[in-house]
Design a protein around this motif. Structure first.
Motif: not given
Length: 244
Positions: A109-110, A112-113, A176, A179, A206
């Motif tokens: 998931s990070d 999408g930071n 996220h 992005t 993501t």
């Protein structure tokens, strides 16, 4: 004794154009009309996998854009009225949360930071700018800037609670995911179309990580994919028009 041609059978004389073509063939120089570029810009522009000047990203067709718009509208309506599709979405989400180690889903998931995706897009924009594709770099940046302008109002309007935090609101759609998709696909279009599968994998990882960790419902991710698809289509269309 030399044979003379008969009066009833005149000699065949080559046409001027045939003689010109034959002379060009003997000299090794092609006919001028044969090396002339096509009159249409598309025919004159040769695709380049390295993203050199003249290449533009593909623009999705109208059926794909219409399908994405309809899917986004239907999902948003179901979220607002908490319809059967939303209730099914919640049951599926509860069965998927924490089915993999949390460190793995958080790592996915990070992607999408902003601190991860934005530098990738910025590097691709710089590359395209110095390669002469300034319009493409500009529209890729505008597409990224459009993400919060579209996502934040939808979050405020729907006010959907989160899977693990029902007291919090504003989870629909997934910022996220949007992005990641706009940044990675935008970077792929700017550098090389061969990187499009890589962008698709990063976006899928993501969204999957967000669902498995419990940060978003599956419909949150699906809506962001549809919304990002529309944003990328507009950006690609503007890039193609400016290049033409």
């Amino acid at each position: 004794m030399r044979e003379t041609p008969r009066a009833g059978h005149p000699q065949h004389r080559p046409h001027r154009a045939d003689a010109h073509t034959a002379g060009a063939s003997r000299s090794g120089t092609p006919h001028r009309s044969g090396c002339r570029p096509p009159h249409t810009p598309r025919g004159a522009r040769q695709p380049d996998p390295l993203g050199r000047p003249g290449t533009t990203p593909p623009v999705p067709g109208r059926p794909a854009l219409f399908s994405a718009l309809v899917a986004l509208a239907v999902v948003t309506w179901q979220v607002l009225v908490h319809g059967p599709l939303t209730r099914l979405d919640e049951r599926v989400s509860r069965s998927l949360v924490d089915t993999v180690p949390r460190w793995l889903s958080e790592l996915a998931s990070d992607l999408g930071n902003l601190t991860v995706a934005l530098p990738v897009l910025a590097a691709a924009m710089a590359y395209a700018f110095f390669r002469g594709r300034r319009a493409a770099a500009l529209y890729a940046g505008l597409a990224m800037a459009a993400v919060p302008l579209l996502v934040v109002p939808l979050k405020e309007w729907t006010a959907r609670p989160g899977p693990l935090e029902p007291w919090a609101h504003g989870y629909y759609p997934s910022g996220h995911t949007a992005t990641a998709m706009v940044a990675y696909f935008g970077a792929a279009y700017l550098v090389s179309r061969r990187l499009v599968p890589v962008a698709a994998v990063l976006t899928a990882v993501t969204g999957t990580g967000l669902v498995l960790r419990g940060f978003h419902w599956p419909l949150d991710v699906l809506a962001s994919l549809c919304l990002s698809f529309l944003v990328l289509a507009v950006s690609s269309s503007c890039t193609r028009r400016s290049s033409g």
